[in-house]
Design a protein around this motif. Structure first.
Motif, PDB file in Angstrom:
ATOM      1  N   PHE A 282       0.798  -1.231   0.000  1.00  0.00           N
ATOM      2  CA  PHE A 282       0.000   0.000   0.000  1.00  0.00           C
ATOM      3  C   PHE A 282       0.833   1.284   0.000  1.00  0.00           C
ATOM      4  O   PHE A 282       0.269   2.368  -0.131  1.00  0.00           O
ATOM      5  N   GLY A 283       2.131   1.170   0.144  1.00  0.00           N
ATOM      6  CA  GLY A 283       2.980   2.347   0.200  1.00  0.00           C
ATOM      7  C   GLY A 283       3.073   2.914   1.609  1.00  0.00           C
ATOM      8  O   GLY A 283       2.313   2.540   2.502  1.00  0.00           O
ATOM      9  N   TYR A 284       4.009   3.840   1.806  1.00  0.00           N
ATOM     10  CA  TYR A 284       4.170   4.472   3.117  1.00  0.00           C
ATOM     11  C   TYR A 284       3.034   5.454   3.358  1.00  0.00           C
ATOM     12  O   TYR A 284       2.614   6.170   2.439  1.00  0.00           O
ATOM     13  N   ASN A 285       2.559   5.517   4.600  1.00  0.00           N
ATOM     14  CA  ASN A 285       1.449   6.440   4.882  1.00  0.00           C
ATOM     15  C   ASN A 285       1.906   7.796   5.396  1.00  0.00           C
ATOM     16  O   ASN A 285       1.091   8.641   5.772  1.00  0.00           O
ATOM     17  N   LEU A 286       3.245   7.995   5.463  1.00  0.00           N
ATOM     18  CA  LEU A 286       3.835   9.306   5.775  1.00  0.00           C
ATOM     19  C   LEU A 286       3.324   9.895   7.087  1.00  0.00           C
ATOM     20  O   LEU A 286       3.013  11.079   7.183  1.00  0.00           O
ATOM     21  N   GLY A 287       3.239   9.055   8.091  1.00  0.00           N
ATOM     22  CA  GLY A 287       2.881   9.516   9.426  1.00  0.00           C
ATOM     23  C   GLY A 287       1.407   9.546   9.734  1.00  0.00           C
ATOM     24  O   GLY A 287       1.015   9.972  10.828  1.00  0.00           O
ATOM     25  N   GLU A 288       0.575   9.086   8.816  1.00  0.00           N
ATOM     26  CA  GLU A 288      -0.871   9.069   9.073  1.00  0.00           C
ATOM     27  C   GLU A 288      -1.200   8.229  10.307  1.00  0.00           C
ATOM     28  O   GLU A 288      -2.146   8.534  11.041  1.00  0.00           O
ATOM     29  N   THR A 289      -0.392   7.188  10.548  1.00  0.00           N
ATOM     30  CA  THR A 289      -0.600   6.348  11.727  1.00  0.00           C
ATOM     31  C   THR A 289      -0.559   7.177  13.003  1.00  0.00           C
ATOM     32  O   THR A 289      -1.401   7.012  13.901  1.00  0.00           O
ATOM     33  N   TYR A 290       0.422   8.061  13.104  1.00  0.00           N
ATOM     34  CA  TYR A 290       0.593   8.850  14.329  1.00  0.00           C
ATOM     35  C   TYR A 290      -0.500   9.896  14.470  1.00  0.00           C
ATOM     36  O   TYR A 290      -0.934  10.204  15.588  1.00  0.00           O
ATOM     37  N   LEU A 291      -0.960  10.432  13.360  1.00  0.00           N
ATOM     38  CA  LEU A 291      -2.073  11.379  13.419  1.00  0.00           C
ATOM     39  C   LEU A 291      -3.338  10.680  13.902  1.00  0.00           C
ATOM     40  O   LEU A 291      -4.066  11.193  14.768  1.00  0.00           O
ATOM     41  N   ASN A 292      -3.600   9.492  13.353  1.00  0.00           N
ATOM     42  CA  ASN A 292      -4.782   8.740  13.784  1.00  0.00           C
ATOM     43  C   ASN A 292      -4.679   8.343  15.260  1.00  0.00           C
ATOM     44  O   ASN A 292      -5.679   8.339  15.986  1.00  0.00           O
ATOM     45  N   ALA A 334       6.447   2.311  12.407  1.00  0.00           N
ATOM     46  CA  ALA A 334       7.404   3.315  11.936  1.00  0.00           C
ATOM     47  C   ALA A 334       7.816   3.015  10.498  1.00  0.00           C
ATOM     48  O   ALA A 334       7.982   3.938   9.683  1.00  0.00           O
ATOM     49  N   TYR A 335       7.975   1.715  10.182  1.00  0.00           N
ATOM     50  CA  TYR A 335       8.310   1.348   8.797  1.00  0.00           C
ATOM     51  C   TYR A 335       7.150   1.670   7.862  1.00  0.00           C
ATOM     52  O   TYR A 335       7.359   2.168   6.750  1.00  0.00           O
TER      53      TYR A 335
END
Length: 435
Positions: A282-292, A334-335
């Motif tokens: 799916f590609g990198y989410n560029l920090g969306e994980t941390y925002l969520n 993080a990956y």
């Protein structure tokens, strides 16, 4: 045999030597044990037998497993190096922070109120006490605000009960107070056993022995580790058996669940590999994980479009449903966010958290400080295990909530002084564990 294992062994033992030199009677020790069991051992099995011993093995592309080993050992080395240095001298000669005897019953009162609220919410969500117990053991993810808000009161009960216990240990309260403390501890043990899972229940019990563990000799810790490991294995087997029964899991009817299966879920190198495969897909989410993760405190009833946890998304990628979760973990998420750069950055930050836990533990022992012992008993396993296992994706709640209640408990429980105070009524060295 995997040709990279020797190089990875050198990197691992170099990082291990750094941590051993800095001291492991803190979250470093917990992290070392978990990394060894969850990454090193499974990778050794892979290098000799060509398979990773995990229930996720059917989803793993073993051609990239050597790269996963590199990511894991690199994270370990950077974490070790980051935890080993401080930009300014760290002073351990601090004044003890006492838990006021007059506050013990207040702590117990709030702990019991939180327990009652938790039970009431569980029954309101599930319809009955029996259904609430079954739902707790089934561990099926839900979007119910009633069910999810229980975590606030769960951790409030655990933290307040722990602080009350340490207040009792370091003072001589009257009989009624001691009875209230023991009763609040019982409620905390019940919540940990029912809804916390194996890890929370076991770590809660260990948190009550923080002074003994932090002061113990090496041989005593070794013996304790052997005995404790056997107890953990037995408790884990019972709790997983109950959970599978609540889920009506096929593994029980097939007779495929054994004592060895009690260690199921302790591996996390497989979760790192799944995270790498997820990022490739799916590609990198560029920090969306941390925002969520930062928005996870918002109730879904008010924000229905709030993203589901990354752990649920990864489960959906593997199994096609989001009824549970496969947590990528601290390094896996993080990956997914930024690739190997993200792993390097989060490893450095995590190393600083390990250093903070080391400072806290040494100050607790040096000052014979009940407040710092209580903080260490809760924070050390959360940092060394829970944060690594769940990452910030679910760790914002599982680690953030306990830290919040620890702060409130310190404000409520500590002694007053005639010295200088800030607006919260505490001297500066009572708020920061770094000073």
């Amino acid at each position: 045999m995997d040709t990279f294992i020797l190089a990875y062994a050198v990197i691992f033992f170099f990082g291990l030597a750094i941590m051993l030199r800095c001291g492991i009677r803190n979250a470093r020790g917990v992290f070392i044990i978990y990394f060894s069991a969850g990454c090193v051992y499974p990778y050794i099995v892979f290098s000799t037998e060509g398979v990773i011993p995990t229930f996720l093995r059917s989803f793993l592309d073993l051609s990239i497993t050597p790269y996963v080993g590199f990511i894991a050992t690199l994270a370990f080395l950077i974490t070790a190096a980051s935890s080993a240095f401080s930009l300014r001298p760290i002073h351990y000669d601090v004044s003890p922070m006492r838990i006021r005897v007059s506050r013990l019953e207040t702590l117990c009162f709030f702990a019991l109120i939180f327990f009652a609220i938790y039970v009431a919410l569980s029954v309101a969500y599930a319809g009955s006490v029996q259904n609430a117990l079954l739902a707790a053991y089934a561990r099926v993810r839900t979007n119910s605000t009633l069910a999810n808000i229980r975590s606030i009161f769960f951790w409030g009960n655990i933290v307040f009960s722990t602080f009350a216990f340490y207040g009792m240990r370091f003072s001589k309260p009257r009989f009624r107070t001691r009875a209230l403390v023991l009763f609040s501890l019982l409620t905390a043990a019940i919540l940990s056993l029912v809804d916390g899972g194996r890890a929370v229940f076991i770590l809660f019990l260990l948190s009550l022995a923080a002074p003994e563990l932090l002061r113990a000799r090496t041989i005593s810790l070794f013996i304790f580790g052997l005995v404790g490991g056997a107890v953990v294995l037995g408790v884990s087997y019972l709790m997983l058996s109950w959970r599978y029964a609540a889920q009506s899991a096929q593994i029980l009817s097939d007779g495929g669940f054994s004592l060895a299966g009690a260690l199921n879920g302790l591996e996390f190198i497989d979760h790192i590999q799944v995270s790498i495969q997820y990022a490739e897909r799916f590609g990198y989410n560029l920090g969306e994980t941390y925002l969520n993760a930062a928005l996870s405190f918002l109730p879904r009833a008010l924000f229905p479009s709030k993203a589901v946890p990354l752990a649920a998304q990864v489960r959906g990628y593997l199994f096609g449903d989001e009824t549970g979760g496969i947590p990528p973990g601290l390094f896996g998420e993080a990956y997914i966010s930024f690739g190997i750069v993200g792993v390097i950055l989060i490893s450095f930050i995590f190393g600083r958290a390990l250093l903070a836990s080391s400072t806290l533990c040494k100050r607790a022992v040096h000052a014979n400080c009940p407040v710092r012992f209580a903080m260490a008993g809760i924070m050390v396993p959360l940092i060394g295990f829970t944060l690594v296992r769940g990452g910030l994706d679910i760790g914002v709640l599982r680690v953030g909530l306990p830290f919040f209640w620890i702060y409130i408990s310190v404000l409520m429980a500590t002694n007053k002084s005639n010295g200088s105070r800030n607006r919260l009524g505490l001297r500066s060295n009572q708020i920061s564990i770094y000073r």
